[in-house]
Design an enzyme around this catalytic site. Structure first.
Site, PDB file in Angstrom:
ATOM      1  CG  ASP A 282      28.382  40.906  55.736  1.00 27.56           C
ATOM      2  OD1 ASP A 282      28.955  39.792  55.871  1.00 27.56           O
ATOM      3  OD2 ASP A 282      29.017  41.977  55.647  1.00 27.56           O
TER       4      ASP A 282
ATOM      5  CG  ASP B 210      13.270  40.905  45.818  1.00 25.30           C
ATOM      6  OD1 ASP B 210      13.088  39.670  45.844  1.00 25.30           O
ATOM      7  OD2 ASP B 210      12.698  41.651  44.987  1.00 25.30           O
TER       8      ASP B 210
ATOM      9  CE1 TYR C 168      30.491  36.260  45.154  1.00 27.52           C
ATOM     10  CE2 TYR C 168      32.716  36.323  46.046  1.00 27.52           C
ATOM     11  CZ  TYR C 168      31.398  36.701  46.110  1.00 27.52           C
ATOM     12  OH  TYR C 168      30.982  37.538  47.123  1.00 27.52           O
TER      13      TYR C 168
ATOM     14  CG  ASP D  74      29.477  38.257  50.209  1.00 25.56           C
ATOM     15  OD1 ASP D  74      30.087  38.015  51.271  1.00 25.56           O
ATOM     16  OD2 ASP D  74      29.565  39.345  49.609  1.00 25.56           O
TER      17      ASP D  74
ATOM     18  CE  LYS E 207      14.995  40.210  41.530  1.00 29.36           C
ATOM     19  NZ  LYS E 207      13.906  40.725  42.344  1.00 29.36           N
TER      20      LYS E 207
HETATM   21  C1  IPM Z   1      33.315  36.742  52.540  1.00 27.06           C
HETATM   22  C2  IPM Z   1      34.003  37.908  51.854  1.00 27.06           C
HETATM   23  C3  IPM Z   1      34.571  37.488  50.498  1.00 27.06           C
HETATM   24  C4  IPM Z   1      33.409  37.003  49.651  1.00 27.06           C
HETATM   25  C5  IPM Z   1      35.366  38.584  49.781  1.00 27.06           C
HETATM   26  C6  IPM Z   1      36.534  39.063  50.617  1.00 27.06           C
HETATM   27  C7  IPM Z   1      35.851  38.168  48.427  1.00 27.06           C
HETATM   28  O1  IPM Z   1      33.122  38.980  51.754  1.00 27.06           O
HETATM   29  O2  IPM Z   1      33.971  35.712  52.770  1.00 27.06           O
HETATM   30  O3  IPM Z   1      32.129  36.858  52.891  1.00 27.06           O
HETATM   31  O4  IPM Z   1      32.704  37.814  49.028  1.00 27.06           O
HETATM   32  O5  IPM Z   1      33.190  35.798  49.613  1.00 27.06           O
HETATM   33 MN    MN Z   2      31.235  38.699  52.804  1.00 26.31          MN
END
Ligand code: IPM
Ligand code: MN
Ligand code: NAD
Length: 352
Positions: free
Chosen positions: A252, A224, A138, A248, A191
């Site tokens: 999700d 993975d 990042y 990240d 990984k």
């Molecule tokens: C998160 C978001 C951010 C990240 C993006 C918007 C840069 O997806 O906070 O999870 O990848 O950290």
């Molecule tokens: Mn995110």
């Protein structure tokens, strides 16, 4: 009365809608518990950027450090700014420049009816991801060469420092060590089988720091397989530590197994410094402005902020109230309900 100053960045899209609702919950708890919270709203986001080019000014950053106890943020991202430059400056800029190295992302199923996995109960989905938040892929280190030609080259360098890797792994071990026996394992995910330099560092540091925590059961999974296991057997996990990008992605995935992205909160934390709290989701341009966004992630996030400010009992209250609203099916549309953003917050306030 000590009092706490909170900087509020509603941001873009549904960020503004859900933060407004989170603030209603915070103000309710403030009155009920004499917390003396004060809020200052910062006009930062796509509108401001398009108006005058401002993203995250240095003097605002200085004020965050000196004048505030926490930052409460909605989301950043707007189709009118395709480069996403304002979001990178504000969100990643805050994480990097405030050195918020722990991205603390709980994955907790509050009501089994919202879990997409068969036969999983709240006790099966209850873990926390420690996502490294200041380096990895990042940092923007890299470059483009011969752009827009057939010979174009694009490099994105993953940065892993000994200090950065060690402090996030140590923070995860400390946290796991405070959890009850039997629920205190730590899984490190990388990984290293393909990424032989940076992730070899993660392997060595994990083993080294792990020796200081003999009471914490510790294991490693390649990322993975981690994804596979989070779906197959989420009950295996108590605490997970991983790098910025993998964190990240897996959070999700975690958001979905806890009931959806509208239920996932997070804290960007540096212990002892001003920290930033935000829902895991983004600005959701597809539903922005319609008043239908789920406010629960930002409400849970508000609870996490109060916990960090010294009120763990209020975090538990908020989580209980959100669980209560879920049990009664008083939820927004993406969860199968009919409520608006505001009405879903009313349901939580009634529980409180
Ligand atoms: C998160 C978001 C951010 C990240 C993006 C918007 C840069 O997806 O906070 O999870 O990848 O950290
Ligand atoms: Mn995110
Ligand atoms: P997103 O999280 O905004 O949306 C993904 C999907 O989830 C969409 O279908 C959306 O409608 C739905 N969704 C998200 N939050 C919801 C909520 N509270 N209630 C109901 N549904 C919800 O992810 P995206 O579409 O990839 O990103 C949109 C923008 O947000 C992009 O500019 C992205 O960079 C940005 N983003 C910002 C942050 C942040 O500020 N922390 C986080 C993620 C994405």
């Amino acid at each position: 009365m000590v009092g706490h100053r909170i900087a509020v960045i509603p941001g873009d899209g549904i960020g503004t809608e859900v933060i407004e609702q989170g603030m209603r919950v915070l103000k309710h708890l403030d009155q009920a518990n004499d917390l003396s919270l004060t809020f200052e709203v910062f006009d930062l986001g796509a509108d401001r950027y398009l108006r005058d080019g401002t993203t995250l000014p240095d003097d605002v950053l200085e004020r965050f450090k000196k004048e505030f106890d926490a930052i409460y943020l909605g989301a950043l991202g707007d189709p009118r700014v395709p480069s996403n430059v304002h979001a990178k400056d504000i969100l990643l800029g805050s994480r990097f420049k405030l050195d918020l190295y722990i991205n603390f992302r709980p994955v907790r199923l509050l009501d089994e009816r919202y879990c997409p996995l068969k036969d999983k109960k709240p006790q099966d989905v209850d873990f926390v991801v420690f996502r490294e938040n200041t380096e990895g892929l990042y940092t923007g280190i890299g470059g483009q060469f011969k752009r827009d030609t057939p010979d174009e080259v694009a490099l994105e360098t993953e940065m892993n420092t000994r200090k950065g890797v060690e402090r996030i792994i140590r923070a995860a071990f400390e946290y796991a060590n405070r959890r009850p026996q039997g629920h205190n394992s730590l899984c490190m995910s990388d990984k290293a089988n393909a990424m032989r330099h940076g992730h070899d560092l993660w392997q060595r540091v994990f083993k080294e720091v792990g020796r200081e925590y003999p009471n914490v059961p510790q294991f490693h999974l390649y990322v993975d397989v981690l994804c596979m296991e989070m779906v197959r057997a989420p009950e295996r996990f108590d605490v997970i530590v991983t790098n910025n990008l993998f964190g990240d992605i897996v959070t999700d995935l975690g958001a979905q197994i806890q009931g959806g992205i509208g239920l996932a909160g997070s804290g960007n934390i540096h212990p002892g410094k001003v920290s930033l709290f935000e829902p895991v989701h983004g600005s959701a341009p597809d539903i922005a402005g319609k008043g239908i966004a789920n406010p629960l992630a930002s409400i849970l996030t508000a609870g996490m902020m109060l916990e960090t400010l010294g009120y763990p009992e209020l975090e538990a209250q908020v989580r209980g109230a959100v669980a209560g609203a879920l049990h009664e099916n008083r939820v927004t549309r993406e969860l199968g309900g009919t409520l608006s953003t505001r009405e879903a917050t009313d349901a939580v306030l009634e529980q409180l």
